[in-house]
Write a protein that holds these residues in place. Structure first.
Motif, PDB file in Angstrom:
ATOM      1  N   CYS A  33       0.850  -1.182   0.000  1.00  0.00           N
ATOM      2  CA  CYS A  33       0.000   0.000   0.000  1.00  0.00           C
ATOM      3  C   CYS A  33       0.891   1.238   0.000  1.00  0.00           C
ATOM      4  O   CYS A  33       1.272   1.749   1.051  1.00  0.00           O
ATOM      5  CB  CYS A  33      -0.926  -0.008   1.221  1.00  0.00           C
ATOM      6  SG  CYS A  33      -2.197   1.264   1.164  1.00  0.00           S
ATOM      7  N   HIS A  34       1.226   1.691  -1.198  1.00  0.00           N
ATOM      8  CA  HIS A  34       2.074   2.858  -1.370  1.00  0.00           C
ATOM      9  C   HIS A  34       1.223   4.115  -1.535  1.00  0.00           C
ATOM     10  O   HIS A  34       0.041   4.035  -1.865  1.00  0.00           O
ATOM     11  CB  HIS A  34       2.978   2.691  -2.593  1.00  0.00           C
ATOM     12  CG  HIS A  34       3.922   1.540  -2.490  1.00  0.00           C
ATOM     13  ND1 HIS A  34       4.955   1.514  -1.591  1.00  0.00           N
ATOM     14  CD2 HIS A  34       3.958   0.370  -3.171  1.00  0.00           C
ATOM     15  CE1 HIS A  34       5.614   0.365  -1.726  1.00  0.00           C
ATOM     16  NE2 HIS A  34       5.035  -0.342  -2.670  1.00  0.00           N
ATOM     17  N   THR A  35       1.854   5.256  -1.352  1.00  0.00           N
ATOM     18  CA  THR A  35       1.146   6.525  -1.476  1.00  0.00           C
ATOM     19  C   THR A  35       0.461   6.650  -2.825  1.00  0.00           C
ATOM     20  O   THR A  35      -0.715   7.044  -2.900  1.00  0.00           O
ATOM     21  CB  THR A  35       2.120   7.703  -1.262  1.00  0.00           C
ATOM     22  OG1 THR A  35       2.692   7.597   0.037  1.00  0.00           O
ATOM     23  CG2 THR A  35       1.407   9.033  -1.404  1.00  0.00           C
ATOM     24  N   GLN A  67       1.470   6.666   4.206  1.00  0.00           N
ATOM     25  CA  GLN A  67       0.953   7.116   2.913  1.00  0.00           C
ATOM     26  C   GLN A  67       0.334   8.510   3.045  1.00  0.00           C
ATOM     27  O   GLN A  67       0.431   9.328   2.136  1.00  0.00           O
ATOM     28  CB  GLN A  67      -0.123   6.158   2.384  1.00  0.00           C
ATOM     29  CG  GLN A  67       0.306   4.739   2.228  1.00  0.00           C
ATOM     30  CD  GLN A  67       0.112   3.919   3.503  1.00  0.00           C
ATOM     31  OE1 GLN A  67      -0.057   4.434   4.602  1.00  0.00           O
ATOM     32  NE2 GLN A  67       0.170   2.613   3.352  1.00  0.00           N
ATOM     33  N   SER A  70       2.898  11.533   3.797  1.00  0.00           N
ATOM     34  CA  SER A  70       3.936  11.755   2.795  1.00  0.00           C
ATOM     35  C   SER A  70       3.776  13.111   2.095  1.00  0.00           C
ATOM     36  O   SER A  70       2.681  13.678   2.018  1.00  0.00           O
ATOM     37  CB  SER A  70       3.889  10.650   1.736  1.00  0.00           C
ATOM     38  OG  SER A  70       2.732  10.795   0.932  1.00  0.00           O
TER      39      SER A  70
END
Length: 159
Positions: A33-35, A67, A70
């Motif tokens: 689960c990335h930005t 996330q 950021s």
């Protein structure tokens, strides 16, 4: 975060709920689960609700996951004219609607299934979200599913 049965492997579900009608209007489910993946889910939610260019900026409330803290997510919110509220640490009740949905997802979908693959788990989450939005009755929505509730409100049939 959910887990595959029999394996010490987890997957993530990031969901965007419209608190007015409780629909899940965007989500991301994957092994990571990335930005950029969360941004894509929020973009889908904004598109689905057609809220671009409104007089008052939409508000997105999140926890304090990396996330959402950021620079890329901050810049996305600025670019899209979103008001970003982060809840205080250790106070998930400040994000009650999405926490309730994740509890329902866990209780009514993830606990009842034994997933052997990520693909099976992802497909089950997709099916459950469709069910949740279109069929599952909500006491807070006059015992209607979210999509039907919104349709009746929009038509002026209920307040």
């Amino acid at each position: 975060m959910a887990m595959l049965a029999g394996l010490e492997r987890h997957f993530y579900v990031a969901s965007i709920i419209d608190v007015f009608d409780r629909q899940i209007v965007g989500y991301h489910v994957d092994k990571v689960c990335h930005t950029w993946q969360v941004v894509k889910a929020v973009q889908k939610a904004l598109w689905k609700r057609n809220v671009q260019g409104q007089a008052h900026p939409p508000v997105i409330r999140t926890d304090n996951g990396p996330q959402f803290k950021s620079k890329a997510f901050y810049e996305f919110c600025q670019q899209m004219n979103l008001e970003h509220e982060r809840i205080p640490n250790q106070l998930p009740d400040q994000n009650a609607y999405i926490e309730a949905f994740h509890s329902i997802l866990e209780r009514e979908c993830l606990r009842w299934n034994c997933f052997e693959t990520f693909e099976q788990a992802f497909a089950a989450v997709d099916r459950f979200i469709r069910f949740y939005n279109t069929e599952r009755l909500h006491g807070s929505l006059k015992d209607l599913p979210p999509s039907e509730y919104l349709e009746l409100v929009t038509a002026g049939m209920i307040q």
